[in-house]
Scaffold this motif. Sequence first.
Motif, PDB file in Angstrom:
ATOM      1  N   THR A   1       0.445  -1.562   0.340  1.00  0.00           N
ATOM      2  CA  THR A   1       0.335  -0.301  -0.219  1.00  0.00           C
ATOM      3  C   THR A   1       1.108   1.060   0.135  1.00  0.00           C
ATOM      4  OG1 THR A   1      -1.946  -1.000   1.558  1.00  0.00           O
ATOM      5  CG2 THR A   1      -1.731   1.273   1.490  1.00  0.00           C
ATOM      6  N   MET A   2       2.340   1.394   0.245  1.00  0.00           N
ATOM      7  CA  MET A   2       2.689   2.321   0.423  1.00  0.00           C
ATOM      8  C   MET A   2       3.576   2.761  -1.093  1.00  0.00           C
ATOM      9  SD  MET A   2       2.510   3.360   3.692  1.00  0.00           S
ATOM     10  CE  MET A   2       0.785   3.488   3.213  1.00  0.00           C
ATOM     11  N   ILE A   3       3.955   1.623  -1.832  1.00  0.00           N
ATOM     12  CA  ILE A   3       4.788   1.729  -2.660  1.00  0.00           C
ATOM     13  C   ILE A   3       3.605   1.774  -4.015  1.00  0.00           C
ATOM     14  CG2 ILE A   3       5.122  -0.127  -4.586  1.00  0.00           C
ATOM     15  CD1 ILE A   3       6.986  -1.667  -2.703  1.00  0.00           C
ATOM     16  N   VAL A   4       2.368   1.815  -3.336  1.00  0.00           N
ATOM     17  CA  VAL A   4       0.776   2.347  -4.375  1.00  0.00           C
ATOM     18  C   VAL A   4       0.672   4.066  -3.599  1.00  0.00           C
ATOM     19  CG1 VAL A   4      -1.597   2.447  -4.797  1.00  0.00           C
ATOM     20  CG2 VAL A   4      -0.212   0.515  -4.975  1.00  0.00           C
ATOM     21  N   ALA A   5       0.667   4.337  -2.901  1.00  0.00           N
ATOM     22  CA  ALA A   5       0.833   5.134  -2.027  1.00  0.00           C
ATOM     23  C   ALA A   5       1.199   6.762  -2.674  1.00  0.00           C
ATOM     24  CB  ALA A   5      -0.135   5.738  -0.339  1.00  0.00           C
ATOM     25  N   GLY A   6       2.939   5.933  -2.282  1.00  0.00           N
ATOM     26  CA  GLY A   6       4.374   6.911  -2.485  1.00  0.00           C
ATOM     27  C   GLY A   6       4.776   7.131  -3.759  1.00  0.00           C
ATOM     28  N   SER A   7       4.554   5.939  -4.698  1.00  0.00           N
ATOM     29  CA  SER A   7       4.438   5.579  -6.087  1.00  0.00           C
ATOM     30  C   SER A   7       3.685   7.599  -6.657  1.00  0.00           C
ATOM     31  CB  SER A   7       4.184   4.940  -6.737  1.00  0.00           C
ATOM     32  OG  SER A   7       5.382   3.767  -6.384  1.00  0.00           O
ATOM     33  N   MET A   8       2.491   7.642  -6.159  1.00  0.00           N
ATOM     34  CA  MET A   8       2.083   8.648  -6.804  1.00  0.00           C
ATOM     35  C   MET A   8       2.132   9.584  -6.018  1.00  0.00           C
ATOM     36  SD  MET A   8      -1.994   6.601  -5.767  1.00  0.00           S
ATOM     37  CE  MET A   8      -3.439   8.054  -6.403  1.00  0.00           C
ATOM     38  N   ILE A   9       2.155  10.035  -4.698  1.00  0.00           N
ATOM     39  CA  ILE A   9       2.192  11.124  -4.266  1.00  0.00           C
ATOM     40  C   ILE A   9       3.797  11.927  -4.548  1.00  0.00           C
ATOM     41  CG2 ILE A   9       2.462  12.516  -2.024  1.00  0.00           C
ATOM     42  CD1 ILE A   9       0.678  10.641  -0.894  1.00  0.00           C
ATOM     43  N   GLY A  10       4.135  12.577  -5.225  1.00  0.00           N
ATOM     44  CA  GLY A  10       5.067  13.406  -5.883  1.00  0.00           C
ATOM     45  C   GLY A  10       5.339  14.906  -5.517  1.00  0.00           C
ATOM     46  N   SER A  11       5.789  15.753  -6.746  1.00  0.00           N
ATOM     47  CA  SER A  11       5.401  16.587  -6.630  1.00  0.00           C
ATOM     48  C   SER A  11       4.437  17.986  -7.276  1.00  0.00           C
ATOM     49  CB  SER A  11       6.716  17.726  -6.852  1.00  0.00           C
ATOM     50  OG  SER A  11       7.145  17.362  -8.177  1.00  0.00           O
ATOM     51  N   GLY A  12       3.107  17.073  -7.111  1.00  0.00           N
ATOM     52  CA  GLY A  12       2.246  17.340  -8.306  1.00  0.00           C
ATOM     53  C   GLY A  12       1.683  18.116  -8.237  1.00  0.00           C
ATOM     54  N   ILE A  13       0.991  17.775  -6.718  1.00  0.00           N
ATOM     55  CA  ILE A  13      -0.331  17.656  -5.693  1.00  0.00           C
ATOM     56  C   ILE A  13      -0.174  19.436  -5.260  1.00  0.00           C
ATOM     57  CG2 ILE A  13       0.906  17.094  -3.821  1.00  0.00           C
ATOM     58  CD1 ILE A  13      -3.004  18.029  -4.151  1.00  0.00           C
ATOM     59  N   PHE A  14       1.481  19.712  -5.449  1.00  0.00           N
ATOM     60  CA  PHE A  14       2.282  21.211  -4.876  1.00  0.00           C
ATOM     61  C   PHE A  14       1.830  22.593  -5.565  1.00  0.00           C
ATOM     62  CE2 PHE A  14       3.419  18.009  -2.401  1.00  0.00           C
ATOM     63  CZ  PHE A  14       3.564  18.186  -0.482  1.00  0.00           C
ATOM     64  N   ILE A  15       1.597  21.704  -7.038  1.00  0.00           N
ATOM     65  CA  ILE A  15       1.991  22.395  -8.176  1.00  0.00           C
ATOM     66  C   ILE A  15       0.301  22.374  -9.017  1.00  0.00           C
ATOM     67  CG2 ILE A  15       3.523  22.901  -9.974  1.00  0.00           C
ATOM     68  CD1 ILE A  15       5.575  21.493  -8.786  1.00  0.00           C
ATOM     69  N   VAL A  16       0.539  21.227  -9.527  1.00  0.00           N
ATOM     70  CA  VAL A  16      -0.367  21.698 -10.340  1.00  0.00           C
ATOM     71  C   VAL A  16      -1.674  22.164 -10.633  1.00  0.00           C
ATOM     72  CG1 VAL A  16       0.629  19.394 -11.441  1.00  0.00           C
ATOM     73  CG2 VAL A  16      -1.149  18.612 -10.616  1.00  0.00           C
ATOM     74  N   SER A  17      -2.239  22.281  -8.881  1.00  0.00           N
ATOM     75  CA  SER A  17      -3.625  22.907  -9.944  1.00  0.00           C
ATOM     76  C   SER A  17      -3.665  23.882 -10.264  1.00  0.00           C
ATOM     77  CB  SER A  17      -3.826  23.182  -8.050  1.00  0.00           C
ATOM     78  OG  SER A  17      -4.608  21.955  -6.619  1.00  0.00           O
ATOM     79  N   ALA A  18      -2.804  25.083  -9.590  1.00  0.00           N
ATOM     80  CA  ALA A  18      -2.711  26.407 -10.578  1.00  0.00           C
ATOM     81  C   ALA A  18      -2.435  26.559 -11.778  1.00  0.00           C
ATOM     82  CB  ALA A  18      -1.034  26.934 -10.238  1.00  0.00           C
ATOM     83  N   ASP A  19      -2.574  25.036 -13.242  1.00  0.00           N
ATOM     84  CA  ASP A  19      -2.593  24.994 -14.309  1.00  0.00           C
ATOM     85  C   ASP A  19      -4.169  24.798 -14.364  1.00  0.00           C
ATOM     86  OD1 ASP A  19      -1.514  25.385 -17.408  1.00  0.00           O
ATOM     87  OD2 ASP A  19      -2.565  22.984 -16.610  1.00  0.00           O
ATOM     88  N   ILE A  20      -4.639  23.943 -13.125  1.00  0.00           N
ATOM     89  CA  ILE A  20      -6.357  23.280 -13.470  1.00  0.00           C
ATOM     90  C   ILE A  20      -7.123  24.545 -13.443  1.00  0.00           C
ATOM     91  CG2 ILE A  20      -7.745  21.891 -12.252  1.00  0.00           C
ATOM     92  CD1 ILE A  20      -5.189  20.321 -11.482  1.00  0.00           C
ATOM     93  N   THR A  21      -6.311  25.368 -12.866  1.00  0.00           N
ATOM     94  CA  THR A  21      -7.590  26.829 -12.351  1.00  0.00           C
ATOM     95  C   THR A  21      -7.590  27.391 -13.348  1.00  0.00           C
ATOM     96  OG1 THR A  21      -7.037  26.250  -9.732  1.00  0.00           O
ATOM     97  CG2 THR A  21      -7.784  28.628 -10.488  1.00  0.00           C
ATOM     98  N   ARG A  22      -6.807  27.750 -14.331  1.00  0.00           N
ATOM     99  CA  ARG A  22      -6.067  28.821 -15.222  1.00  0.00           C
ATOM    100  C   ARG A  22      -6.878  28.056 -16.486  1.00  0.00           C
ATOM    101  NH1 ARG A  22      -1.212  28.825 -13.967  1.00  0.00           N
ATOM    102  NH2 ARG A  22      -0.445  27.355 -14.885  1.00  0.00           N
ATOM    103  N   ASN A  23      -7.122  26.677 -15.925  1.00  0.00           N
ATOM    104  CA  ASN A  23      -8.385  25.732 -17.366  1.00  0.00           C
ATOM    105  C   ASN A  23      -9.670  25.950 -17.252  1.00  0.00           C
ATOM    106  OD1 ASN A  23      -6.214  24.495 -19.861  1.00  0.00           O
ATOM    107  ND2 ASN A  23      -4.917  23.843 -17.788  1.00  0.00           N
ATOM    108  N   VAL A  24      -9.523  25.848 -15.937  1.00  0.00           N
ATOM    109  CA  VAL A  24     -11.792  25.586 -15.643  1.00  0.00           C
ATOM    110  C   VAL A  24     -12.326  26.956 -14.847  1.00  0.00           C
ATOM    111  CG1 VAL A  24     -11.153  23.336 -15.555  1.00  0.00           C
ATOM    112  CG2 VAL A  24     -11.024  24.231 -13.339  1.00  0.00           C
ATOM    113  N   GLY A  25     -11.078  27.842 -14.322  1.00  0.00           N
ATOM    114  CA  GLY A  25     -11.412  29.050 -13.834  1.00  0.00           C
ATOM    115  C   GLY A  25     -12.877  28.973 -12.353  1.00  0.00           C
ATOM    116  N   SER A  26     -12.969  27.874 -11.777  1.00  0.00           N
ATOM    117  CA  SER A  26     -14.027  28.095 -10.706  1.00  0.00           C
ATOM    118  C   SER A  26     -13.823  27.003  -9.769  1.00  0.00           C
ATOM    119  CB  SER A  26     -15.206  28.087 -10.883  1.00  0.00           C
ATOM    120  OG  SER A  26     -15.451  26.361 -11.778  1.00  0.00           O
TER     121      SER A  26
END
Length: 469
Positions: A16-41
């Motif tokens: 389970t730690m391999i599943v979760a650990g391989s998923m959580i990198g730096s993306g969660i701290f960064i990509v929400s900016a681009d998502i917000t610019r694309n969807v706007g709300s």
Amino acid sequence: MQDSNFKPTLRLLDATMIVAGSMIGSGIFIVSADITRNVGSAGWLIAIWLITGFMTITAALSYGELSAMFPKAGGQYVYLKEAYNPLIGFLYGWSFFSVIQTATIAAVAVAFAKFTAYIFPAVGEDSILLSIGSFHFSAAQLLSIVIIILLTFINTRGIQSGKLIQTTFTLTKILSLLGLILFGLFAFQPEVWKQNWDLPWLLGKFTPGEGTELYSGIAVMGAIAAAMVGSIFSSDSWNNVTFIAGEIKNPQRNIGLSLFLGTLLVTIIYVCTNLVYLAVLPLDGIAGAEKDRVGVAAAQVIFGPAGTIIIAVMIMISTFGCNNGLILAGARVYHTMAKDRLFFKKAGTLNGNNVPGYALWFQCLFACAWSVSGQYGQLLDMISFVVVAFYMLTIAGIFILRKKRPDHPRPYKAFGYPVLPILYILMGLSFCVLLIFFKPNYTWPGLIITLLGIPIYYAIRKNDSGQTH
């Protein structure tokens, strides 16, 4: 005498730690900016993460059946080969080695270096060590290569070493993210929250300082697909646990269960983290965060001046643990391909510590090359299409194998079959088709890299048959 077989030593928690650990990198701290610019709300920001989470959990539940049928090293490569033919399996393995895994390892390692530079500026991207024409080699790239080599070396010492790092770092980063969410609740700003949720379902292109420009017609769907590129990248690599099936105790039960638990846990954490962003930052602050570092902007509000250092340490822990999982799991795919005579022969051997040492070092070299090139960032956008396409093919393989091999033991059957697997395929197909029309630069490079594997496959087969005769 070297043991030719992997030893099952990983428990459900480790998997389970391999599943979760391989998923959580730096993306969660960064990509929400681009998502917000694309969807706007605010509503659509959360919806994108929920849609991605639903797709990820659905795919994970479907993979449980395949992992129970073929509980051996190689995972998705093996499933595609068994459901279709060796060529389809090879095209996945080729794409996995050439870009999917190795470029991701490079990107995660450079993210580690970038955030280390918050504490030690000397290792930042601005510290140029070598310049030849337009080529620049920075201290951040050097540190990323050192990290890749170090983690590769640790993993050549045996599965126990990799397991200890993975479990420790994953538990630490999960607790850190939960801490960020908890402190975010204490820093809750009612006026910011109210402002963000005034018009929660406006869907348009958001420009910081200017507001939202509504989409019209089919462009709405294109915007959703473009927004999901970031969330899919941040939620990817959950399938890495299937590559190390040969080293998991009771794999028929534990792989499927770890896939479900890991993807569910990460989805909940990702959605809650984004709710915290919306509780402390206005949409302008999310979409316009410096260099898209939403996590840093939020941490500065939550923790004050120390926020930058706190989030930098969190991301260092997160990316270090993430890369350990990617490096550990990836090499098992090349080992299985080598056994099928579709990769360097040496990769098919285990070292004295019962791990595929040569495969680990082959992967290390390619990942380091991506770090030196500096081109991994754009490629990762470009491979979202290929990654989802292979997920669809793999899940469709469940239907094929139920017809081809109805009597094959299935200790676990895909939850919600056939509805959930069909739903994933339809959602994945929509995502890929929309990217082809609206973001072709995100599709054709990854597709070309994958298709280059066809002549390589036949060249290997021809050479192999020549040697056999």
